[in-house]
Scaffold this motif. Sequence first.
Motif, PDB file in Angstrom:
ATOM      1  N   ALA A   1       0.810  -1.228   0.000  1.00  0.00           N
ATOM      2  CA  ALA A   1       0.000   0.000   0.000  1.00  0.00           C
ATOM      3  C   ALA A   1       0.839   1.272   0.000  1.00  0.00           C
ATOM      4  CB  ALA A   1      -0.941  -0.012   1.204  1.00  0.00           C
ATOM      5  N   GLY A   2       2.117   1.136  -0.362  1.00  0.00           N
ATOM      6  CA  GLY A   2       2.965   2.328  -0.404  1.00  0.00           C
ATOM      7  C   GLY A   2       2.695   3.158  -1.653  1.00  0.00           C
TER       8      GLY A   2
ATOM      9  N   GLY B   1       5.545   4.412  -3.462  1.00  0.00           N
ATOM     10  CA  GLY B   1       6.706   4.273  -4.328  1.00  0.00           C
ATOM     11  C   GLY B   1       7.340   5.609  -4.693  1.00  0.00           C
ATOM     12  N   THR B   2       7.390   6.512  -3.740  1.00  0.00           N
ATOM     13  CA  THR B   2       7.900   7.869  -3.999  1.00  0.00           C
ATOM     14  C   THR B   2       9.315   7.863  -4.578  1.00  0.00           C
ATOM     15  OG1 THR B   2       6.776   8.330  -1.920  1.00  0.00           O
ATOM     16  CG2 THR B   2       7.950  10.171  -2.933  1.00  0.00           C
ATOM     17  N   ARG B   3      10.179   7.024  -4.007  1.00  0.00           N
ATOM     18  CA  ARG B   3      11.578   7.025  -4.454  1.00  0.00           C
ATOM     19  C   ARG B   3      11.747   6.470  -5.869  1.00  0.00           C
ATOM     20  NH1 ARG B   3      13.961   4.205   0.796  1.00  0.00           N
ATOM     21  NH2 ARG B   3      11.791   3.505   0.883  1.00  0.00           N
TER      22      ARG B   3
ATOM     23  N   LYS C   1       4.941   1.461  -7.541  1.00  0.00           N
ATOM     24  CA  LYS C   1       6.002   0.584  -8.087  1.00  0.00           C
ATOM     25  C   LYS C   1       5.615  -0.897  -8.135  1.00  0.00           C
ATOM     26  CE  LYS C   1       8.314   0.221  -3.598  1.00  0.00           C
ATOM     27  NZ  LYS C   1       9.497   0.551  -2.801  1.00  0.00           N
ATOM     28  N   GLN C   2       4.717  -1.301  -7.243  1.00  0.00           N
ATOM     29  CA  GLN C   2       4.292  -2.699  -7.202  1.00  0.00           C
ATOM     30  C   GLN C   2       3.618  -3.174  -8.483  1.00  0.00           C
ATOM     31  OE1 GLN C   2       4.641  -3.285  -2.808  1.00  0.00           O
ATOM     32  NE2 GLN C   2       3.922  -1.465  -3.841  1.00  0.00           N
TER      33      GLN C   2
ATOM     34  N   SER D   1      -0.176   0.003   7.604  1.00  0.00           N
ATOM     35  CA  SER D   1      -0.636  -0.964   6.594  1.00  0.00           C
ATOM     36  C   SER D   1      -0.499  -2.390   7.107  1.00  0.00           C
ATOM     37  CB  SER D   1       0.166  -0.813   5.302  1.00  0.00           C
ATOM     38  OG  SER D   1      -0.071   0.440   4.711  1.00  0.00           O
TER      39      SER D   1
ATOM     40  N   LYS E   1      14.709  -5.318  -2.372  1.00  0.00           N
ATOM     41  CA  LYS E   1      13.454  -4.559  -2.334  1.00  0.00           C
ATOM     42  C   LYS E   1      13.537  -3.545  -3.461  1.00  0.00           C
ATOM     43  CE  LYS E   1      12.536  -1.642   1.074  1.00  0.00           C
ATOM     44  NZ  LYS E   1      12.502  -0.311   0.411  1.00  0.00           N
TER      45      LYS E   1
HETATM   46  N1  CTP Z   1       4.003   0.013   2.273  1.00  0.00           N
HETATM   47  C1  CTP Z   1       2.668  -0.093   2.645  1.00  0.00           C
HETATM   48  N2  CTP Z   1       2.011   0.988   3.159  1.00  0.00           N
HETATM   49  C2  CTP Z   1       2.647   2.171   3.302  1.00  0.00           C
HETATM   50  C3  CTP Z   1       4.011   2.297   2.948  1.00  0.00           C
HETATM   51  C4  CTP Z   1       4.673   1.186   2.428  1.00  0.00           C
HETATM   52  O1  CTP Z   1       2.088  -1.173   2.510  1.00  0.00           O
HETATM   53  N3  CTP Z   1       1.967   3.217   3.773  1.00  0.00           N
HETATM   54  C5  CTP Z   1       4.680  -1.131   1.646  1.00  0.00           C
HETATM   55  C6  CTP Z   1       5.185  -0.795   0.238  1.00  0.00           C
HETATM   56  O2  CTP Z   1       4.137  -0.949  -0.705  1.00  0.00           O
HETATM   57  C7  CTP Z   1       6.356  -1.740   0.054  1.00  0.00           C
HETATM   58  C8  CTP Z   1       6.833  -2.030   1.486  1.00  0.00           C
HETATM   59  O3  CTP Z   1       5.835  -1.504   2.364  1.00  0.00           O
HETATM   60  O4  CTP Z   1       6.064  -2.954  -0.571  1.00  0.00           O
HETATM   61  C9  CTP Z   1       8.190  -1.418   1.741  1.00  0.00           C
HETATM   62  O5  CTP Z   1       8.116  -0.010   1.693  1.00  0.00           O
HETATM   63  P1  CTP Z   1       8.908   0.939   0.698  1.00  0.00           P
HETATM   64  O6  CTP Z   1       9.917   0.178  -0.068  1.00  0.00           O
HETATM   65  O7  CTP Z   1       9.321   2.132   1.465  1.00  0.00           O
HETATM   66  O8  CTP Z   1       7.766   1.318  -0.370  1.00  0.00           O
HETATM   67  P2  CTP Z   1       7.048   2.720  -0.586  1.00  0.00           P
HETATM   68  O9  CTP Z   1       6.730   3.327   0.727  1.00  0.00           O
HETATM   69  O10 CTP Z   1       5.948   2.487  -1.547  1.00  0.00           O
HETATM   70  O11 CTP Z   1       8.200   3.547  -1.324  1.00  0.00           O
HETATM   71  P3  CTP Z   1       8.757   5.013  -0.938  1.00  0.00           P
HETATM   72  O12 CTP Z   1       9.212   4.917   0.510  1.00  0.00           O
HETATM   73  O13 CTP Z   1       9.875   5.249  -1.898  1.00  0.00           O
HETATM   74  O14 CTP Z   1       7.597   5.947  -1.112  1.00  0.00           O
END
Ligand code: CTP
Length: 244
Positions: A21-22, A24-26, A33-34, A98, A222
């Motif tokens: 539920a992320g 994928g900002t980076r 990104k999923q 999440s 990851k």
């Molecule tokens: N994740 C999630 N709920 C969130 C944040 C992260 O379920 N609020 C999940 C992401 O989808 C990911 C996993 O946790 O599969 C690891 O997090 P990360 O690699 O940090 O993913 P993101 O938060 O999506 O990426 P970013 O930090 O770059 O935004």
Amino acid sequence: MILIRQECGHMGKNSVVIAAAGKGTRMGLDINKQYIEVNGRSILAMTIQRFEECGQIDEIVIVANENEIDYCQNSIIERFGFTKVKAVVSGGETRQQSVFSGLCNVSADCGIVLIHDGARPFIRNESIIACIDAARAFGAAGAAVPVKDTIKLVSADGFIDRTIDRSGLWQIQTPQAFEYGLIMDAHRKALSEGIDATDDAMLAERLGHKVKLVMSDYYNIKITTREDLVFAEAIYNMFCKSDE
Ligand code: CTP
Ligand code: MG
């Protein structure tokens, strides 16, 4: 519930919560990104497949963004015919929120729960099983690898403060596996204390519980930034092409 299980000598289900539920900002793309495809298959579909095919996993709970639940249900679970997915539930602002949402939705007779990042599609079956076994033996476990690089502690002005002894440094991955009651207690404690951690082992550590590490491998990346997509395609071609 837990008491009844112990009296019966029944071990309970092995459930997995997949956090997807992320945002994928980076990664810097305009989709989560999923859902990026590597050789025609989305990253999340590859991740789910690893657990679908693991004989020791009984059920899968996916945590998705609220507005991506339908897409996940139709374009991933139904399209690939995954049968172990019990529910797709909506996530929260942070990974910890999440994961907690997922934990609240596993079956009542869950014994061991694994928590895995949706963005880690190359987890080996052996590592999943090693985590389950270690969680059964020690209550809490996580996949990890020894750090390969020399790590420096750096001050805000960009100068090295000191070098950390590499021999004791490990890079933690997922899955992390726990007795269900233990990780629920750990999450509830963190919630009540306003702690927000980037992994679940830290919450078990904060309960004072020891966490056993199991040796994973360096392919269990990851997918986080653009260059990871290059590695992902290479790993896919090496290990997953035969699945097609
Ligand atoms: N994740 C999630 N709920 C969130 C944040 C992260 O379920 N609020 C999940 C992401 O989808 C990911 C996993 O946790 O599969 C690891 O997090 P990360 O690699 O940090 O993913 P993101 O938060 O999506 O990426 P970013 O930090 O770059 O935004
Ligand atoms: Mg994140």
